[in-house]
Design a protein around this motif. Sequence first.
Motif, short mmCIF file in Angstrom:
data_model
loop_
_atom_site.label_atom_id
_atom_site.label_comp_id
_atom_site.label_asym_id
_atom_site.label_seq_id
_atom_site.Cartn_x
_atom_site.Cartn_y
_atom_site.Cartn_z
N VAL A 1 0.86 -1.19 0.00
CA VAL A 1 0.00 0.00 0.00
C VAL A 1 0.89 1.24 0.00
O VAL A 1 1.69 1.43 0.92
CB VAL A 1 -0.93 0.03 1.23
CG1 VAL A 1 -1.88 1.24 1.12
CG2 VAL A 1 -1.73 -1.27 1.35
N THR A 2 0.74 2.08 -1.01
CA THR A 2 1.48 3.35 -1.04
C THR A 2 0.65 4.43 -0.37
O THR A 2 -0.57 4.38 -0.36
CB THR A 2 1.82 3.76 -2.48
OG1 THR A 2 0.61 4.08 -3.19
CG2 THR A 2 2.56 2.65 -3.21
N GLY A 3 1.35 5.44 0.18
CA GLY A 3 0.64 6.49 0.89
C GLY A 3 -0.12 5.95 2.09
O GLY A 3 -1.26 6.33 2.34
N ALA A 4 0.54 5.08 2.86
CA ALA A 4 -0.16 4.32 3.90
C ALA A 4 0.00 4.90 5.30
O ALA A 4 -0.44 4.28 6.27
CB ALA A 4 0.33 2.87 3.89
N SER A 5 0.59 6.07 5.44
CA SER A 5 0.82 6.59 6.79
C SER A 5 -0.43 7.21 7.41
O SER A 5 -0.48 7.44 8.62
CB SER A 5 1.94 7.64 6.76
OG SER A 5 1.59 8.73 5.92
N GLU A 6 -1.46 7.47 6.58
CA GLU A 6 -2.68 8.08 7.10
C GLU A 6 -3.81 7.87 6.10
O GLU A 6 -3.61 7.37 5.00
CB GLU A 6 -2.48 9.58 7.35
CG GLU A 6 -2.09 10.36 6.10
CD GLU A 6 -1.88 11.83 6.38
OE1 GLU A 6 -2.66 12.40 7.18
OE2 GLU A 6 -0.96 12.43 5.80
#
Length: 315
Positions: free
Chosen positions: A52-57
Motif C-alpha cells: 500500500v502506497t501512501g499508507a501513513s494516514e
Amino acid sequence: MELMELFFISLGAAVSIYYGVKLVLFSRMLFPKLWFPLSKSFFTSMGEWAVVTGASEGIGRAYAFLLAEQGMNVVIMSRTKVSLDQVAKEIGDTTGQKVKVIVTDFMKENVFSDIEGQLGDLNIGVLVNNVGMLPNLIPCEFLECADLNQTITNVINCNVKTMAKMCRIILPGMENRGKGLILNISSGIASIPFPLYTLYAASKVFLERFSQGLQAEYKDKGIIVQAVAPFGVSTRMASYQQVNTVTLSPEDFVKSSLQYVRAGDKTHGSVRHTVLGWLLRTIPLKVLYAQCILHSLQDYVKKKLEEQKASIPAS
C-alpha cells in the motif's frame, strides 16, 4: 409509411433495451454483497503480501489495516518514517500480521530501483496505489498554482508515474502466478473535466484509463485491475471534513470499496458515491462551469480551511 413506422418502433425498442440494461447494471452497484460476493479467503488467496502506497494516514492506512485484518502481511510506504512506524506497530499489535516499512518520497526521481530491491521476492497478491497529491488545498486556476513548474513535476511523479512504476514492479509476479489484485485510487472529480482542479483531475483521468487498459490486457490472466474513484472522504487532503451522508470516514470507505473488487474496471467504492457520480454526470457542464458556481466552490473550501485552523488550539 409502414417502413418508417417500423423504423421508429425498432429505434424505440433499441433505446428502451439500451437504457434498461444500463439501469440493471447501475442497480447492481447498489447491492455489491449480493452481486459481487467474495469468499473469506479471497484476499489471502491472491498472495501472502499486500503493498500500500501512501499508507501513513487516511485511505492508505485504512487499506493497510483492513487487508491485514483479512490475514495478509502488508508493506506500507510513505515519506514519513515516524508515522509509518506508528502505523506498523498498530497493525502488528492489532492483527498479528507482519508489517514491512519502506520510507520513500514519490515526488522525487529515481526511487523505484530501491523500492524494487526492498520488495525482493515477496509473494505480493494485492497492490493499492493510493499515494497522491493535490496541487493546492484551495482550488484555483492552472496559472495561479504556486511554483507551477515544480508543481507539474510533483503531480506527474506522484499521481501518474508512481502508479505506473509500481504496476511495472509488481505485475510480473502476479502474471507468473496467474492471480493478483491492483487497486488504483482515483477521484470522483475525474468523472468530468473539473475546473480549478484541472491538473489534479487530469492526472486521475490518466490513472483511470491506464487501469482500464491494463484490466483488458490482464483479465484473462487472472488479475483484477480496478480504478477506485471516491468523492468525499475525511482525510487531510479533504481538510478532514466532518463525516456525514456523503463524506465517509477512511475506514468506512475502504470497507465498502473492498466489496466492489469484482464489480468492473472502475467503481466509486460505495453506494453513496456511486449515486453522486451518476448525479454529477447528469448535470450540464455549462451549469457546473458557471463562474458563480466556481467562486462558491472556492469560498466553501476557504471557509472550511479557516474553520479547521480556528479549531486547532494555540500552542
